[in-house]
Design a protein around this motif. Structure first.
Motif, PDB file in Angstrom:
ATOM      1  N   ALA A 402       0.909  -1.242   0.028  1.00  0.00           N
ATOM      2  CA  ALA A 402      -0.137   0.041  -0.021  1.00  0.00           C
ATOM      3  C   ALA A 402       1.016   1.249  -0.084  1.00  0.00           C
ATOM      4  O   ALA A 402       1.982   1.365   0.887  1.00  0.00           O
ATOM      5  N   LYS A 410       5.543   2.020  -2.057  1.00  0.00           N
ATOM      6  CA  LYS A 410       4.893   0.934  -1.502  1.00  0.00           C
ATOM      7  C   LYS A 410       5.416   0.613  -0.123  1.00  0.00           C
ATOM      8  O   LYS A 410       6.622   0.408   0.181  1.00  0.00           O
ATOM      9  N   ILE A 451      -7.140  -2.774  -0.703  1.00  0.00           N
ATOM     10  CA  ILE A 451      -6.246  -1.845  -0.830  1.00  0.00           C
ATOM     11  C   ILE A 451      -6.893  -0.847  -1.832  1.00  0.00           C
ATOM     12  O   ILE A 451      -6.408  -0.884  -2.970  1.00  0.00           O
ATOM     13  N   ASP A 460      -3.136   5.308  -0.363  1.00  0.00           N
ATOM     14  CA  ASP A 460      -3.846   4.127  -0.192  1.00  0.00           C
ATOM     15  C   ASP A 460      -4.615   3.925   1.198  1.00  0.00           C
ATOM     16  O   ASP A 460      -4.054   4.597   2.292  1.00  0.00           O
ATOM     17  N   ILE A 462      -6.993   1.185   3.805  1.00  0.00           N
ATOM     18  CA  ILE A 462      -7.196  -0.306   4.119  1.00  0.00           C
ATOM     19  C   ILE A 462      -8.365  -0.643   4.675  1.00  0.00           C
ATOM     20  O   ILE A 462      -9.173   0.060   5.585  1.00  0.00           O
TER      21      ILE A 462
END
Length: 484
Positions: A402, A410, A451, A460, A462
């Motif tokens: 993410a 990421k 995500i 991003d 969750i």
């Protein structure tokens, strides 16, 4: 690390990472009236998150308004089997659409009603009354509004929106795959499609694989489509459907088998030209197998796309992949691989019987500046799969990537037993050696975790779905972890 209560159901989580920045995370718990065991989908450009669920008697679809976290249960068209989102003529924002046995429907979220946009036959003649899932049947073929691809038994229906709001259907001449099994079982499997400009005229075509050949349905200048496919002279080896039909009821041995399948078509090295990724499955026997991913870089010629017969670079796995994810993990414009895999051998079977779990290795392969992948993984992270033989259930751990900071790099998320570790991006080794630990309720099975950028801030978020088999305190909930 501690949580701070801000309001009912809303928590603030703050921790620092190896980049010396702070990630501000807010958590919201949303209670549903059904298990969140179907699909999750965030509607683009609108503050709506959809969660479907089911049991053996009923199916549901709820929409969560992420502006105030209110929940509304939507009515489902009786003949609907799948849902997705699409851009429709006359609408400023994306819309919720249903693929039903009698056509395509649009949902009106303001009053919960729906209308049928057009009638079309498909391979789904009968509704599964207790399942409703998201499926990607919406295409972008370049004319602005969305188009739709709906496979039928003897053809594939391609439906294009017209400027006057009508819909034009094209019956692409390609049947679904059929398999018969012992007893009375018969399965029809729609063929995978890929959108790519195959002839270099600047228009997107629809590509399939049929009997080991690449088959393109080309788009004309006026936006119409050929209904007869063109066999492409790409010298890339593929197995035909009969070679790939690995079933022991035909008396075929698993020993020394090799099958080549088209895995994806996308620009891998960032030069703007589509490339091919071929999955080669190599079997020593029914248990001993490994996979190789063979990347063929595309070249634009006066005849359109062309590829070399031999791959330009490869990725090799040691064991059986559970999943393969391709993406740009370090923000350099090149596509990388991460591959969760486990060794399905005698030792794994014994471990499952004794301990109820199996080891999971997740390997990362990064493309270098020359367009090559390493012979061994650049980075490996381990996790655990919980196995319930009694309930015939495999509970996958939370293992996701993410972009939590919005910097196009990421973070690695690894969750087990109510604990989430967040590994920050690291220029030297992809991810930091030590992860920040977060005490956090996690779903029993994290395979359905979503995500995505729910809030539209470029970071991003969750989304954790909990079903009817999770702990009672979190049962039938959706937890949203927002990056602020």
């Amino acid at each position: 690390m501690t949580f701070k209560n801000l309001s009912a159901g809303l928590l603030l989580l703050v921790f620092s990472n190896a980049l010396a920045t702070e990630l501000d995370l807010e958590r919201v718990r949303v209670q549903l009236e059904h298990p969140a065991n179907g699909s999750l989908m965030a509607l683009k450009e609108q503050p709506y998150l959809f969660a479907s669920g089911f049991n053996q008697f009923q199916r549901w679809l709820s929409v969560i308004n992420t502006s105030d976290y209110s929940v509304q249960q939507l009515s489902i068209p009786a003949q609907a089997q799948f849902f997705d989102q699409a851009r429709l003529m006359g609408a400023d924002q994306t819309q919720l659409v249903f693929w039903a046995t009698d056509g395509l429907y649009r949902a009106d979220l303001s009053d919960g009603s729906y209308q049928r946009l057009f009638e079309v036959s498909s391979v789904h003649r009968v509704v599964d009354p207790v399942r409703l899932r998201q499926r990607g049947f919406v295409l972008d073929l370049g004319n602005g509004p969305s188009d739709f691809i709906l496979p039928d038994f003897d053809s594939v229906k391609l439906v294009r929106q017209q400027s006057d709001g009508s819909f034009q259907q094209y019956a692409l001449q390609l049947p679904s795959l059929i398999q018969t099994w012992a007893g009375r079982r018969v399965t029809y499997e729609p063929r995978r499609h890929f959108v790519v400009d195959t002839n270099g005229n600047g228009l997107k075509d629809v590509l399939f694989v049929d009997q080991g050949q690449f088959l393109a349905f080309e788009q004309a200048e006026d936006g119409s489509f050929a209904t007869t496919g063109k066999v492409l002279d790409w010298q890339v080896p593929l197995s035909n459907e009969r070679d790939a039909d690995q079933r022991n009821d035909a008396g075929r041995s698993y020993q020394e088998q090799q099958m080549d399948r088209l895995f994806t078509v996308q620009d891998m090295n960032g030069n703007g030209i589509a490339d091919l990724v071929i999955e080669r499955e190599m079997l020593a026997d029914a248990l001993d197998r490994n996979n190789q991913y063979r990347i063929h870089y595309g070249r634009q010629t006066e005849h359109g796309l062309e590829f070399s017969a031999e791959p330009d670079t490869t990725v090799m796995t040691d064991n059986v992949p559970i999943d393969v994810v391709i993406g740009d993990f370090n923000g350099n414009g090149r596509q990388d691989f991460y591959i969760p895999n486990t060794n399905i051998g005698v030792g794994t079977i014994i471990r499952v019987l004794l301990r109820g779990n199996a080891n999971l290795d997740v390997d990362f392969f990064l493309m270098d500046a020359a367009g090559n992948y390493p012979s061994r993984a650049d980075f490996r992270q381990q996790a655990r799969v919980d196995v319930s033989i009694t309930n015939v259930r495999f509970d996958l751990p939370l293992f996701q990537l993410a972009d939590l900071s919005g910097l196009n790099q990421k973070h690695l998320l690894v969750g087990e037993s109510g604990r989430l570790r967040v590994y920050a991006p690291d220029e030297r080794r992809l991810f930091a050696r030590r992860g920040d630990r977060l005490e956090l309720e996690l779903p029993r099975d994290s395979s359905g975790v979503l995500i995505t950028d729910v809030t539209g801030n470029g970071k991003d978020d969750i989304v954790l779905p909990f079903d009817a088999q999770d702990d009672e305190a979190h049962r039938n909930q959706v937890h949203l972890i927002f990056s602020r």
